[in-house]
Design an enzyme around this catalytic site. Structure first.
Site, PDB file in Angstrom:
ATOM      1  N   SER A   1       0.846  -1.195   0.000  1.00  0.00           N
ATOM      2  CA  SER A   1       0.000   0.000   0.000  1.00  0.00           C
ATOM      3  C   SER A   1       0.874   1.233   0.000  1.00  0.00           C
ATOM      4  O   SER A   1       2.029   1.197   0.448  1.00  0.00           O
ATOM      5  CB  SER A   1      -0.887   0.003   1.252  1.00  0.00           C
TER       6      SER A   1
ATOM      7  N   TYR B   1       0.331   0.209  10.719  1.00  0.00           N
ATOM      8  CA  TYR B   1      -0.130  -0.260   9.410  1.00  0.00           C
ATOM      9  C   TYR B   1       0.951  -0.020   8.359  1.00  0.00           C
ATOM     10  O   TYR B   1       1.263  -0.913   7.554  1.00  0.00           O
ATOM     11  CB  TYR B   1      -1.407   0.467   9.018  1.00  0.00           C
TER      12      TYR B   1
END
Length: 323
Positions: free
Chosen positions: A164, A189
């Protein structure tokens, strides 16, 4: 093996696809008949669209799922799919799933490591691991290493780790991998997404001689159940949605578009003989521009020394090594 391995340049191929390409479009003309694909999390959001697109191109798809009944319901009507149980945050579950696959003996041609969690509340699993790192990276690391004989059996496979642009939030925090005493959900994350990219770098180096090539893929911004841990207020502040919850970010993709880059990385003939690179918008990404804009890939996410270090640490943490 090390002398024969040649790193693929981290620069665009000008693939002919782009931001708005769909998984169906990148698979146009590609016949996956007789291929076995593994898609973790292939029953929700872009994972569901990935599984459907691969089936439509002729592949048989295995969807390991933490909630098998929910997966079967979501995939009802999609032919040529089978569902099995897998909880990536539980290494015993990973081993049990891998043992069933190994006993079955079918070679795996494509593995798309799509399942993940994002910005979750502070949660510890296993021996105290931070949930996002454990699920997004360590679970997939252990899974691929345990399935290694099946990835090499057919003469090679492609493995795509879903990373990501969130990797921009954090490199690997070597001094505090689990954010102990200082948990920040977006940075945690980000670390897990950096780990996904580094995993692809080292897996490709180790697997290339046996025909296994690996890629990291950024799907793009997409409103899916991945955001389930974010409140409406947080997403409004991020300018993802309006006060009613409607998507307002013009750069966001549909799930069909979001699935495209990982499907392209898993199947494109343009990537034959290549690997170990981070992809976005259905092409190899460029390094982050000097402006610092949040596009492209950070150097630390494709650094081969960082990748090797993470691999060795992951072996130590999981006790699993196959590749």
């Amino acid at each position: 093996m090390e002398q024969a391995y040649l790193r693929t340049p981290q620069h665009k191929l000008n693939s002919g696809f782009g931001l708005r390409s769909t998984a169906e479009e990148v698979l146009n003309g590609i016949d996956l008949s007789g291929k076995l694909a593994l898609v973790t999390g292939g029953y929700s959001g872009l994972g569901l669209e990935t599984a459907k697109a691969l089936v439509n191109a002729g592949a048989h798809v295995i969807v390991p799922a933490r909630r098998p009944e929910a997966a079967r319901e979501a995939l009802a009507g999609v032919g040529n799919v089978e569902v099995d149980r897998l909880d990536l945050s539980d290494l015993d579950s990973v081993q049990a799933f891998a043992d069933r696959m190994l006993a079955d003996g079918r070679s795996i041609d494509l593995a798309i490591l799509n399942a993940g969690v994002m910005a979750s509340p502070e949660t510890r699993v296993g021996p105290g691991w931070e949930l996002q790192f454990a699920t997004n990276h360590l679970g997939h690391f252990a899974l691929i290493n345990r399935l290694w004989p099946l990835l090499t059996a057919g003469g090679g496979a492609r493995v795509v780790a879903t990373s990501s642009t969130g990797h921009h939030f954090s490199p690997i925090r070597w001094d505090n991998l689990n954010f102990e005493g200082n948990y920040r959900k977006f940075e945690a994350y980000g670390q897990s997404k950096t780990a996904n990219s580094l995993f692809a770098v080292e897996l490709d180096r180790r697997g290339a001689a046996q025909g296994v090539r690996a890629f990291a893929a950024h799907p793009g911004g997409i409103l899916t159940p991945l955001q389930r841990h974010l409140s409406r207020e947080e997403m409004v502040e991020l300018k993802w949605v309006d006060e009613e919850g409607n998507g307002i970010n013009p750069g966001f993709k549909t799930p069909e578009q979001g699935a495209a880059t990982q499907v392209w990385a898993a199947t494109s003939p343009q990537l034959e003989g290549k690997g170990g690179v981070y992809c976005e918008d259905c092409d190899i990404a460029e390094p982050v521009p000097a402006s610092g804009e949040r596009i492209g890939v950070k150097a630390y996410a494709v650094d081969p020394e960082e990748a090797k270090r993470l691999w060795e640490l992951s072996v130590e943490l999981t006790g699993v090594s196959g590749a």
